[in-house]
Design an enzyme around this catalytic site. Structure first.
Site, PDB file in Angstrom:
ATOM      1  N   ASP A   1       0.776  -1.238   0.000  1.00  0.00           N
ATOM      2  CA  ASP A   1       0.000   0.000   0.000  1.00  0.00           C
ATOM      3  C   ASP A   1       0.810   1.291   0.000  1.00  0.00           C
ATOM      4  OD1 ASP A   1      -1.727  -2.079   0.377  1.00  0.00           O
ATOM      5  OD2 ASP A   1      -2.711  -1.272   2.149  1.00  0.00           O
TER       6      ASP A   1
ATOM      7  N   GLU B   1      -0.271  -9.726  12.068  1.00  0.00           N
ATOM      8  CA  GLU B   1      -0.244  -9.311  10.672  1.00  0.00           C
ATOM      9  C   GLU B   1       1.175  -8.986  10.218  1.00  0.00           C
ATOM     10  OE1 GLU B   1      -2.467  -5.957   7.836  1.00  0.00           O
ATOM     11  OE2 GLU B   1      -2.607  -5.827  10.019  1.00  0.00           O
TER      12      GLU B   1
END
Length: 546
Positions: free
Chosen positions: A308, A505
């Site tokens: 991202d 994560e």
């Protein structure tokens, strides 16, 4: 349920509690109302089911030295069973913008402002479907839906457990493909799924791509077919079904033949929609066609790339070329060539081989920077010249991560040096996403600007193993880096699992601590796959440093 459990413990005590099927039930307290739940209770030997899982796991996915002890085995059981437990069936409509607005071609300077205006128009977004999807997910509590680029990583450990299940999931994903070849990168199916997603992220756009990681699975299938893998004795009566495509190669070829038209449609959709401009800027390259650019970027993010907020050229420019995307295209093209070979499409083998060769040459011609000694994105400067913008990190090593650099590549030494340098990507816990020496390190959102991500670390370990097991000038260096990186990754994820009870994560490159989303048993479960890889460092148990 807690009330019933507390009452049971108070009555019988924790040491003499009733069996699980009796404890973990909801009291039958039927009252008036128009919504009722039917409770099904499993009565049986939970222990035998657990033993069956353990025996099968030991036969197929047992950790290898130095992780072959009971602590790591229990950890591997937990990670993998949670990954499997995240497989589900999803059904519902999706929000799609099929306006095909001309701004979405992203051809003009300042295109990100034009596309923002186009997205803001009313009346162009519609519900499509309903569709159905059989998939695994990144995290049951936080991301209970299908993500396209995550899924290929999710399935890599599952391939070794149940090939038939894996291929069913892949087939389900390709059933979503539209007539142009597009698959939505995030499958938010139905109103309940949308209730967990901010409105600005719900809309899917048919010109947005996502890394084609499902092609990892086709490579894994073909690898097993070429190795003529035999059915391992896992003690599971369903093993002949789970491995039917491996034991009967014609079944696998028929599966690939049936999917092949969809795979080609998807492949050529990528080439048509994500192309990069070589000719307009007089770039010199082996091929004038093999260059690629992600659509859907703005000054701070390229969500479509999966990485991202990773630093990119500023400001965005329609003449950009992206190292990661051309690398994904190389991997995808090689996979398509192998599929065509497997099903006997000889003419198309030649076609894909030509694309593959051109892509590999153009990666060097368009993206290698001699001064920085790494791969870089390219953009157009104020003088209309093509220039490299180098942000050392995962992007810099993408041709290596995707398996496109052979053991004798003249670029490999510099890549291995970058990976192993503590002032660049190396940390005691895994490879940083961005070099410690980069000005953007740990800045802004800091999502892909320093943290350690297991999916791309897995690709690094896998590529290092390939180099370490191949003759070449970098065999010894790759072996050392592979051994240390494998140990660091497993030890850290295990340490944080013991400390917090969760897989995470991402992991902090300075402390190793898990961060962002907890119970992230999607691609972080690749640690199970890493533990099954061979020990090239002389064996021996891991020292207990916890």
């Amino acid at each position: 349920m807690k009330t019933e459990i507390d009452e049971m413990i108070a009555q019988y005590g924790s040491e003499n509690a009733p069996p699980p099927w009796q404890i973990f039930t909801i009291a039958n307290n039927i009252q008036e109302g128009n919504l009722h739940f039917v409770q099904k209770v499993f009565e049986g030997a939970f222990e035998s089911a657990t033993k069956s899982f353990s025996d099968r796991f030991s036969a197929l996915l047992a950790p290898k030295s130095p992780f072959n002890d009971s602590r790591y085995l229990g950890f591997a059981h937990s990670m993998f069973s949670n990954l499997i437990g995240g497989i589900g069936y999803f059904y519902g409509d999706a929000v799609v913008d099929r306006s095909y607005a001309p701004e979405y071609e992203e051809e003009n300077e300042g295109f990100w402002m034009e596309t923002a205006d186009a997205r803001g128009r009313q009346g162009v977004i519609k519900l499509e479907g309903p569709s159905e999807l059989f998939t695994s997910i990144p995290s049951r509590p936080f991301f209970p839906r299908g993500f396209l680029w995550d899924e290929g990583f999710h399935l890599l450990p599952i391939v070794d457990w149940d090939m038939d299940l894996t291929l069913d999931i892949v087939k389900s994903w390709f059933s979503l493909i539209d007539e142009d070849g597009w698959i939505g990168r995030e499958q938010i199916l139905g109103q309940e799924a949308r209730s967990k997603v901010p409105p600005e992220f719900q809309v899917q756009y048919p010109h947005y791509a996502n890394p084609p990681t499902l092609f990892f699975i086709f490579n894994a299938l073909i690898d097993k077919l070429e190795a003529k893998s035999t059915m391992r004795d896992s003690g599971d009566l369903l093993e002949p079904i789970r491995s039917a495509h491996i034991q009967n190669p014609e079944n696998a070829k028929e599966y690939l033949r049936n999917l092949y038209p969809l795979l080609k449609r998807h492949y050529f959709w990528f080439r048509k929609t994500q192309w990069g401009d070589i000719k307009s800027y007089d770039r010199e390259a082996f091929s004038l066609k093999e260059a690629y650019r992600w659509r859907g970027r703005n000054p701070t993010h390229i969500l479509t790339s999966g990485l991202d907020d990773y630093p990119r050229p500023q400001p965005p420019h329609p003449g950009e070329l992206h190292t990661d995307l051309i690398s994904w295209m190389g991997m995808m093209t090689r996979s398509m060539r192998r599929i065509a070979e497997t099903i006997g499409e000889s003419d198309e083998v030649k076609e894909f081989k030509g694309y593959e060769n051109a892509i590999i040459k153009n990666i060097d011609d368009l993206h290698w920077d001699d001064k920085a000694q790494t791969y870089c994105d390219a953009t157009i400067d104020d003088y209309e010249e093509s220039v490299h913008v180098c942000h050392k990190g995962y992007i810099s090593i993408f041709p290596f991560l995707t398996g496109l650099l052979p053991a004798d590549s003249p670029r490999l030494g510099a890549i291995l040096d970058l990976i192993s340098d503590p002032e660049e990507l190396w940390s005691e816990y895994g490879l940083r996403s961005l070099s410690k020496s980069n000005a953007n390190y740990e800045t802004g959102e800091n999502y892909w600007r320093s943290p350690i991500w297991m999916n791309l670390n897995y690709l690094a370990v896998r590529s290092l193993l390939d180099i370490a097991q191949s003759p070449g000038p970098h065999k010894a260096q790759a072996t050392t880096i592979y051994t240390d990186l494998r140990k660091n990754l497993v030890q850290n994820v295990f340490k944080e699992w013991e400390r917090t009870g969760f897989a995470w994560e991402q992991y902090n490159p300075e402390t190793g601590e898990g961060q962002r989303t907890q119970h992230f048993t999607g691609w972080t479960s690749l640690v199970v796959k890493i533990m099954t890889m061979p020990d090239l460092g002389g064996g021996g148990k891991v020292k207990d440093e916890l």
